[in-house]
Design an enzyme around this catalytic site. Structure first.
Site, PDB file in Angstrom:
ATOM      1  N   GLY A   1       0.747  -1.254  -0.419  1.00  7.78           N
ATOM      2  CA  GLY A   1      -0.023  -0.298   0.010  1.00  7.78           C
ATOM      3  C   GLY A   1       0.657   1.614  -0.188  1.00  7.78           C
ATOM      4  O   GLY A   1       1.844   0.912  -0.063  1.00  7.78           O
TER       5      GLY A   1
ATOM      6  N   GLY B   1       2.570   4.667   1.446  1.00  9.95           N
ATOM      7  CA  GLY B   1       3.706   4.977   1.749  1.00  9.95           C
ATOM      8  C   GLY B   1       2.296   5.505   3.103  1.00  9.95           C
ATOM      9  O   GLY B   1       2.636   5.891   4.790  1.00  9.95           O
TER      10      GLY B   1
ATOM     11  N   VAL C   1      -0.770   2.957   4.177  1.00  6.88           N
ATOM     12  CA  VAL C   1      -0.332   1.486   5.572  1.00  6.88           C
ATOM     13  C   VAL C   1       1.196   2.173   5.999  1.00  6.88           C
ATOM     14  O   VAL C   1       1.063   1.684   7.059  1.00  6.88           O
ATOM     15  CB  VAL C   1      -0.246   0.146   4.392  1.00  6.88           C
ATOM     16  CG1 VAL C   1       1.044  -0.709   4.979  1.00  6.88           C
ATOM     17  CG2 VAL C   1      -1.606   0.412   3.753  1.00  6.88           C
ATOM     18  N   GLY C   2       2.421   3.249   5.493  1.00  9.75           N
ATOM     19  CA  GLY C   2       3.276   3.118   5.944  1.00  9.75           C
ATOM     20  C   GLY C   2       3.037   4.176   7.371  1.00  9.75           C
ATOM     21  O   GLY C   2       4.122   4.356   8.643  1.00  9.75           O
TER      22      GLY C   2
ATOM     23  N   GLU D   1      18.028   2.422   6.515  1.00  5.57           N
ATOM     24  CA  GLU D   1      19.201   2.203   5.776  1.00  5.57           C
ATOM     25  C   GLU D   1      19.330   3.051   4.524  1.00  5.57           C
ATOM     26  O   GLU D   1      18.130   2.772   3.610  1.00  5.57           O
ATOM     27  CB  GLU D   1      19.597   0.063   5.234  1.00  5.57           C
ATOM     28  CG  GLU D   1      20.529   0.222   4.034  1.00  5.57           C
ATOM     29  CD  GLU D   1      20.535   0.865   2.994  1.00  5.57           C
ATOM     30  OE1 GLU D   1      20.937   1.575   2.285  1.00  5.57           O
ATOM     31  OE2 GLU D   1      20.021  -0.285   2.476  1.00  5.57           O
TER      32      GLU D   1
ATOM     33  N   CYS E   1      21.622   1.947  -3.658  1.00  5.40           N
ATOM     34  CA  CYS E   1      22.121   3.477  -2.813  1.00  5.40           C
ATOM     35  C   CYS E   1      23.621   3.071  -1.944  1.00  5.40           C
ATOM     36  O   CYS E   1      24.463   4.199  -1.747  1.00  5.40           O
ATOM     37  CB  CYS E   1      21.293   3.153  -1.090  1.00  5.40           C
ATOM     38  SG  CYS E   1      22.037   1.297  -0.668  1.00  5.40           S
TER      39      CYS E   1
END
Length: 480
Positions: free
Chosen positions: A209, A211, A214-215, A253, A287
């Site tokens: 979902g 961010g 749901v986040g 991270e 990254c």
């Protein structure tokens, strides 16, 4: 189009995985899943909402009551099963990574094999790890931290999930995973694999979902005790601030702007092609990308020549072709973002060695970028300071090694760094002076048992190895 030249059918990704079952989400929003190679719609993704998140949290908390007390041998068995179930679906996982993300074949194969093998690495670590220790005159029990919310990005879906799920299971935690909605095809394969592994219901849950929906629910819920997040520094900061209200444990991270320092004794014929690979890996969407190449001033002309020659060997195109080494960026938004950075480099006066604005010839239908190298880049330029997330390399020059170290550390990030030198001892001395969680010397290899994570604004905590396992454990001292 699939590899046989026929149209790829539009698939429905309309399931969450909660309490050991595939369920229809309560959420009703549907978004398109796009193939970045040609920007065609290849899927319809039904997004979970707050209700789904709450259901998953409840299932994970119920499962935690018993799973947290499971034996080490039980967890070792589950880690073995998770490895086997993911490895069994490797072809499906690779195909999904290529199709929905645009990863080149080698990258898709390598990254997904790493994901499968992470479970074996943590099985090995847990096997020799003491969950109860004697410290001083006390017994120290290392107990599972609780229910973990896992947030993962689109650029390394299976790997980012596995590096968090494996230590969570090893520690005795239960998890709620919020993968990127752009990775629905990969998520489907992983959900099916994890289900086949046969862990108790509620130990592993998936809710795909937004961010902000749901986040946010996962971040604010008192039913979550820890967050393990991979993504941008900007989003990581927002999660950290929100998680503080319920004092959640955090492993973040985050982003990077990694330096690659070439010392004057380095073999440029090896170091510069390696530098291009380090910057362009995963289509530059990593990254850990070594996007700042820091070279001795007197070697600049030779570095430019070798960099241009290395880029000219790169094959850009449809990642279903095994000869392709750089595929498309993940979305139109990413393509436009990278174009803006290239434009800013030109406007700020950097020299284009190769590449530049626009699509490569014949690849106008997808999100393809010309692999680009800039020289005569100043440390204050945007292309030198901000994470671009595309195949764009900036070459900076130094006069002394102290200046090179200062330049390498002149960033808000500190995830990873690279050094090339014929003198191993000198390279190691420099490595100790660079602010980064990992320093690679004359290599792009990966050590899955070594810690991975960042200094400064590249994150909090570590993943991988014993350091990664300890992030999911709380020490309890029992005295007397």
């Amino acid at each position: 189009m699939n590899q046989h030249g026929t149209e790829t059918p539009v698939r429905a990704f309309d399931r969450a995985y909660i309490n050991g079952q595939f369920v229809t989400p309560h959420g009703s929003q549907v978004i398109d899943l796009i193939n970045p190679t040609n920007n065609s719609v290849i899927g319809k993704v039904t997004l979970a909402d707050e209700v789904d998140a709450r259901n998953a949290i409840a299932a994970a908390n119920e499962a935690f009551k018993t799973f947290s007390e499971s034996s080490k041998q039980t967890r070792l068995d589950y880690l073995q099963r998770l490895h086997e179930s993911v490895a069994k679906r490797m072809d499906d996982l690779v195909e999904a990574t290529v199709l929905e993300y645009g990863a080149p074949q080698d990258r898709a194969q390598g990254s997904n094999m790493l994901a499968a093998n992470i479970f074996l690495h943590f099985k090995e670590i847990l096997g020799s790890f003491d969950l109860v220790k004697t410290v001083g005159h006390s017994e120290v029990a290392l107990e599972p931290v609780g229910v973990v919310a896992i947030f993962t990005p689109w650029n390394s879906s299976a790997g980012s999930i596995a590096i968090k799920v494996a230590p969570a299971i090893a520690a005795g935690c239960t998890v709620v995973i919020k993968p990127s909605e752009m990775s629905a095809m990969q998520t489907q394969v992983l959900m099916e694999s994890f289900h086949e592994a046969g862990l108790p219901p509620g130990v592993i849950n998936f809710v795909t979902g937004r961010g902000e929906v749901v986040g946010t629910e996962l971040t604010k819920s008192p039913g979550i005790q820890k967050i393990a997040f991979t993504g941008s520094t900007q989003v990581g900061k927002l999660i950290g601030k929100s998680a503080l209200d319920t004092m959640k444990r955090l492993t973040l991270e985050l982003g990077g702007k990694s330096p690659n320092v070439i010392l004057d004794d380095a073999d440029l014929s090896t170091a510069i092609p390696m530098a291009i690979s380090a910057c362009y890996l995963n289509n530059g969407q990593a990254c850990i990308a070594a996007s700042r190449l820091i070279v001795p001033e007197h070697m600049l002309d030779e570095v430019k020549r070798l960099a241009k020659a290395a880029v000219e060997t790169i094959v850009v195109g449809d990642p279903r072709n095994k000869n392709v080494t750089v595929g498309p960026l993940a979305s139109v938004k990413q393509y436009q973002r990278v174009q803006e950075y290239i434009r800013s480099g030109i406007e700020e006066g950097a020299e284009i060695v190769i590449g530049g604005l626009g699509h490569p010839a014949g690849l106008e239908g997808g999100n393809f970028v010309k692999p680009t190298v800039f020289a005569n880049v100043r440390p204050d330029m945007r292309i030198s300071r901000e994470e671009i997330f595309g195949p764009v390399l900036s070459i900076l020059t130094y006069k002394t090694e102290d200046e090179a170290i200062e330049m390498a550390n002149d960033t808000e990030f500190g995830l990873i760094a690279y050094i090339s030198s014929a003198d191993r001892e000198k390279a190691h001395r420099m490595a100790r002076k660079i602010d980064a969680g990992r320093v690679m010397i004359n290599t792009l290899s990966h050590d899955p048992l070594a810690p991975f994570g960042g200094f400064k604004q590249s994150g909090i905590g570590r993943e991988g190895g014993i350091f990664g396992l300890e992030e999911f454990l709380e020490p309890k001292a029992i005295i007397g």
